[in-house]
Design a protein around this motif. Structure first.
Motif, mmCIF file in Angstrom:
data_model
loop_
_atom_site.group_PDB
_atom_site.id
_atom_site.type_symbol
_atom_site.label_atom_id
_atom_site.label_comp_id
_atom_site.label_asym_id
_atom_site.label_seq_id
_atom_site.Cartn_x
_atom_site.Cartn_y
_atom_site.Cartn_z
ATOM 1 N N UNK A 61 80.163 35.226 62.234
ATOM 2 C CA UNK A 61 80.525 33.858 62.607
ATOM 3 C C UNK A 61 81.710 33.387 61.773
ATOM 4 N N UNK A 62 82.566 32.597 62.396
ATOM 5 C CA UNK A 62 83.734 32.065 61.707
ATOM 6 C C UNK A 62 83.299 31.010 60.690
ATOM 7 N N UNK A 107 83.516 25.519 68.746
ATOM 8 C CA UNK A 107 83.610 25.722 70.191
ATOM 9 C C UNK A 107 83.607 27.207 70.535
ATOM 10 N N UNK A 108 84.320 28.014 69.734
ATOM 11 C CA UNK A 108 84.340 29.456 69.975
ATOM 12 C C UNK A 108 82.952 30.058 69.771
ATOM 13 N N UNK A 109 82.262 29.614 68.729
ATOM 14 C CA UNK A 109 80.926 30.149 68.482
ATOM 15 C C UNK A 109 79.975 29.782 69.628
ATOM 16 N N UNK A 110 80.052 28.536 70.104
ATOM 17 C CA UNK A 110 79.201 28.134 71.233
ATOM 18 C C UNK A 110 79.546 28.941 72.479
ATOM 19 N N UNK A 111 80.835 29.146 72.730
ATOM 20 C CA UNK A 111 81.249 29.922 73.898
ATOM 21 C C UNK A 111 80.745 31.355 73.798
ATOM 22 N N UNK A 112 80.854 31.942 72.606
ATOM 23 C CA UNK A 112 80.391 33.318 72.433
ATOM 24 C C UNK A 112 78.890 33.435 72.671
ATOM 25 N N UNK A 113 78.146 32.480 72.182
ATOM 26 C CA UNK A 113 76.698 32.528 72.380
ATOM 27 C C UNK A 113 76.335 32.363 73.863
ATOM 28 N N UNK A 114 77.074 31.464 74.561
ATOM 29 C CA UNK A 114 76.783 31.283 75.994
ATOM 30 C C UNK A 114 77.115 32.536 76.782
ATOM 31 N N UNK A 115 78.234 33.154 76.461
ATOM 32 C CA UNK A 115 78.608 34.382 77.180
ATOM 33 C C UNK A 115 77.622 35.503 76.877
ATOM 34 N N UNK A 116 77.207 35.589 75.613
ATOM 35 C CA UNK A 116 76.246 36.629 75.258
ATOM 36 C C UNK A 116 74.923 36.426 75.996
ATOM 37 N N UNK A 117 74.483 35.166 76.072
ATOM 38 C CA UNK A 117 73.254 34.904 76.826
ATOM 39 C C UNK A 117 73.439 35.230 78.305
#
Length: 498
Positions: free
Chosen positions: A260-261, A275-285
């Motif tokens: 994580x950044x 925002x990047x961390x939230x986007x990454x988690x949504x894409x991973x899910x």
């Protein structure tokens, strides 16, 4: 996964067909703009300061010239008041006394002078001298004024130079560093010209109007260096979080799981990192949900497909039963193909150093044992990649070449910041209009269906997904001398000599 994450990669923006004036990095551009800004500020300041300094220098030169003109007019009036035969005696006394302001001489004719020309301050001083002398000596028939360098200055009409005179006569005129000498020649009476030579109160007054002195240039160079040093440090401090964000986005686009950044730095970067961390988690899910969905669909469809097969066996008409069998087999193949696409494109393994000679050598030997004609020339190169995924991508390309071509050639080459793996067959090739859609899932050409009836058209699609997950590109096209060629291009910085 690679197709859904393509947008995470930095876009390849079209570059204008202009000279490369700006660096491509943000850090380089900020430093360049700061340097240009400081230089422009210094230039504007120099222009304003130089204009003011020139005006001040002109005023100072005019004032000094006015005082010198009054002194010269007093000397002229003094010599005019003397009988002609007394003048040489007075001049001799001046020479013996020393310390006089003017070097004085009497000549029969005016002494030729190599005057300074084109100097703004000398022109201003001469204009003021001439005006003041005309005002103080209105009855003077002839008056000659000029500035000259001492080494070029004659003192009498016989050609004697100023440098040839005794030091006591010229100790206030010949300086260690040459300065312009003011020469005033006035006709006292016919055949008698008074020669007056002196220095300006500021002997080096010409330098006072020059804004680009060595001291000022050195000071400005030091200030520019200090500003650039501070700029480099500040810009690197500002852009370091952006570099971390870029590396995290690139790693995530390749299917890796970067840490994580850190939420430190400016408010804008902290907001972007979150925002990047939230986007990454949504894409991973989303990716995990997609995989579970495909697995569930594949599992759930097996039971009704099996029931359909059993019920098809109960049909009495052979032709109708065969048609149902074909449709059910096609449906079963599509379900398996969809599941295979998900699994083959999302291989969970860590990237490591892969020796391409060893990897491709094993694949070539296996193909040759199966009776296929495959050639490969070792290259000695290695690449950082996911071994199984890369092997599967190359294997799909190799299998396509073996199915549709008479023989296959494998090659590895190093280009500018890239490494290329080329799989070339000697088959009929592909129509140019079909190249754009060739790597899409379930796309099969007519000769492909004829030569490989069991295929599903997923090999190129899976290979492209794996290559894109490595940050590379799959280039498809016809070879120049016939056959089809697939090239895996891996980005720079991921390979080294093996």
């Amino acid at each position: 996964m690679p197709r859904l994450l393509d947008w995470l990669r930095w876009p390849r923006l079209p570059r204008p067909h202009l000279p490369r004036l700006l660096p491509y990095s943000l850090q380089g551009r900020l430093i360049l703009l700061m340097a240009v800004g400081v230089l422009l500020t210094q230039l504007a300041g120099n222009v304003i300061w130089a204009a003011q300094r020139r005006a001040e220098a002109r005023d100072e030169a005019r004032t000094a010239a006015q005082h010198l003109a009054h002194s010269a007019s007093s000397a002229v009036r003094f010599f005019l008041s003397l009988p002609p035969n007394y003048r040489p005696l007075i001049i001799q006394q001046f020479r013996e006394m020393g310390g006089t302001r003017f070097l004085v001489n009497i000549n029969r004719t005016p002494v030729p002078v190599r005057a300074l020309a084109g100097q703004e301050l000398t022109d201003a001083a001469l204009a003021q001298l001439r005006a003041t002398l005309k005002e103080d000596l209105p009855n003077t028939p002839d008056l000659r004024i000029a500035f000259a360098w001492p080494e070029r200055l004659a003192v009498d009409d016989d050609g004697t130079m100023l440098a040839d005179l005794p030091e006591t006569w010229t100790q206030h005129i010949l300086l260690a560093r040459p300065a312009p000498v003011l020469l005033i020649q006035v006709e006292l009476d016919p055949g008698h010209w008074l020669y007056l030579a002196t220095l300006m109160p500021n002997p080096y007054f010409l330098e006072s109007g020059n804004p680009l002195t060595h001291d000022r240039l050195l000071l400005q160079a030091l200030s520019l260096a200090a500003v650039l040093l501070v700029t480099v440090l500040v810009v690197r401090w500002i852009t370091r979080p952006l570099a971390a964000l870029s590396e995290a986005a690139t790693a995530f686009g390749k299917g890796e799981n970067p840490p994580a950044l850190p939420e430190t730095g400016s408010r804008e970067f902290v907001t972007t990192a979150r925002a990047f961390q939230d986007m990454r988690e949504r894409i991973q899910r989303y990716m995990e949900d997609r995989e579970r969905l495909f697995v569930s669909i594949s599992h759930d469809l097996r039971t009704p497909i099996m029931r359909l097969k059993l019920r098809t066996e109960l049909l009495d008409e052979d032709e109708l039963r065969n048609e149902f069998h074909d449709d059910i087999d096609e449906l079963d193949m599509m379900v398996k193909g969809a599941l295979q696409t998900v699994k083959d494109s999302d291989i969970h393994e860590n990237a490591t150093e892969v020796r391409l000679d060893a990897l491709l050598g094993r694949m070539v030997r296996d193909a040759q044992l199966a009776g296929h004609e495959v050639t490969f020339v070792p290259s000695g190169l290695t690449v950082t990649a996911k071994p199984l995924a890369l092997k599967r991508a190359i294997g799909n390309l190799l299998n396509n070449g073996l199915h549709y071509g008479e023989r296959v050639e494998l090659a590895v080459r190093e280009t500018d910041h890239n490494i290329e793996i080329v799989v070339r067959d000697h088959g009929p090739g592909v129509p140019e209009e079909a190249l754009a859609s060739l790597a899409q899932p379930y796309v099969r050409l007519e000769h492909g269906r004829n030569q490989n009836g069991s295929g599903m058209g997923l090999g190129l699609s899976i290979a492209r997904g794996i290559v894109q997950a490595h940050g590379g590109e799959l280039v498809l096209g016809n070879a120049a001398d016939g056959g089809f060629q697939a090239t895996i291009v891996l980005p720079g910085g991921v390979f080294s000599p093996g």
